[in-house]
Design an enzyme around this catalytic site. Structure first.
Site, PDB file in Angstrom:
ATOM      1  N   HIS A 172       1.102  -1.199  -0.005  1.00  0.00           N
ATOM      2  CA  HIS A 172      -0.073  -0.023  -0.078  1.00  0.00           C
ATOM      3  C   HIS A 172       0.648   1.355  -0.078  1.00  0.00           C
ATOM      4  CE1 HIS A 172      -3.136   2.878   1.320  1.00  0.00           C
ATOM      5  NE2 HIS A 172      -4.092   1.818   1.444  1.00  0.00           N
ATOM      6  N   GLU A 276      -0.812   1.159  -5.541  1.00  0.00           N
ATOM      7  CA  GLU A 276      -0.488  -0.020  -4.870  1.00  0.00           C
ATOM      8  C   GLU A 276      -0.451  -1.414  -5.705  1.00  0.00           C
ATOM      9  OE1 GLU A 276      -3.873   2.156  -2.180  1.00  0.00           O
ATOM     10  OE2 GLU A 276      -3.392  -0.059  -1.848  1.00  0.00           O
TER      11      GLU A 276
END
Ligand code: TA6
Length: 319
Positions: A172, A276
């Protein structure tokens, strides 16, 4: 494993204390670039180039205190992305203390003569109550000679009951940008995406690049190996090279959601963008003994996009 070479060639891997006394590892490359990873969450929180410029975003309001995940850097979303299952959002790997893996199995990758650290996460008894699967998650954080940052994940099913397990995953990554309204993402054109702003319905990307004027929260599907993030003001392009991660999440919370997050500054959305590398649409299934290995490599290259000199396709197609 702490690369013995790295301690003898002016490169260094230093174990030290970070914010709130949390253990962290500092990686220093000979060219001056650095990276930092907290054992809490196996969480990369800093990646600086040879000029000492911070390339990742970490919120000034991040509380660096378990059990809350660190806000920014590169949270590890495992064994569940977002709320796509019974666990807490983004799974529990980012909320656990990892250990330094001093004796990892041989790591078939080009980390010779690079500075790296190996971290290991295994489930606790409590974890097994909420996710009844034994696993070993080995994360290698590597700083390359040119300052590239590489994260390699190896996740093995160590169940002794013969049971397979499935999971979803994302690195992330929060990139630091000068002004979100002057950022473009190249490489996701014409792809399908699930729009988290519209009940995760499926749409097709039209534009020649993704630009930002409001909250964006999308899961792009079957994406290419390389994605470019162009920061106009900084004349800098981030390039994500990924292996084994077919999807890519693009997220900026914009003003309303920024205000709603206690560990995020009201105006910080202007200076960050999450792109991500992920495996979401098709969960990964491992049989006992099977290992899943994936990688993302981040680099920051100069770009003078405004003069049209940077041909995004060249960046995306270069080796
Ligand atoms: O990756 C995008 C996303 O799933 C957004 O929907 C938003 O929830 C973001 O992650 C942050 O999640 P967190 O649990 O870290 O607050």
């Amino acid at each position: 494993m702490i690369d013995e070479m790295s301690t003898t060639e002016n490169k260094s891997v230093e174990i030290t204390k970070g914010i709130n006394g949390l253990d962290k590892v500092v990686l220093r490359e000979i060219n001056g670039s650095t990276a930092e990873v907290y054992l809490y969450g196996g969480h990369v929180t800093s990646w600086k180039n040879e000029h000492g410029e911070e390339l990742l975003f970490v919120s000034s309001k991040s509380i660096f205190k378990p059990p809350k995940a660190i806000r920014g850097g590169i949270p590890i979303c495992f064994p569940q992305f977002s709320n796509m299952g019974p666990l807490e959002a983004h799974g529990f790997a980012r909320n656990r203390v990892w250990t330094i893996d001093t004796d990892p199995p041989p790591f078939p990758s080009n980390t010779t003569n690079r500075v790296f650290v190996d971290l290991l996460l295994k489930p606790t008894e409590d974890d097994l109550k909420i996710w009844p699967h034994s696993f070993e998650y080995r994360l290698r954080v590597t700083l390359g000679p040119g300052g590239d940052l590489m994260l390699t994940s190896r996740i093995r099913n160590t169940n002794t009951d013969g049971k397979p397990f499935s999971f979803t995953f994302a690195y992330h990554t929060y990139f630091s940008v000068s002004d979100i309204s002057e950022v473009r993402v190249e490489g996701l054109e014409t792809l399908d995406y699930l729009d988290n702003m519209k009940n995760r319905e499926r749409y097709t990307e039209q534009g020649d690049a993704i630009t930002f004027e409001s909250e964006v929260d999308r899961i792009y599907l079957s994406t290419p190996t390389k994605i470019a993030i162009l920061d106009h003001e900084k004349k800098r392009t981030f390039v994500i090279r990924k292996d084994g991660l077919p999807d890519a999440v693009v997220w900026n919370p914009w003003d309303k959601k920024a205000k709603a997050m206690a560990d995020f500054g009201d105006d910080e959305y202007k200076h960050m963008l999450c792109v991500e590398a992920a495996a979401i649409e098709k969960p990964v299934t491992l049989k006992p003994g099977e290992e899943w290995k994936v990688r993302q490599e981040l680099s920051a290259v100069p770009s003078s996009y405004c003069s049209g000199q940077l041909d995004p396709n060249k960046v995306l197609q270069s080796s």
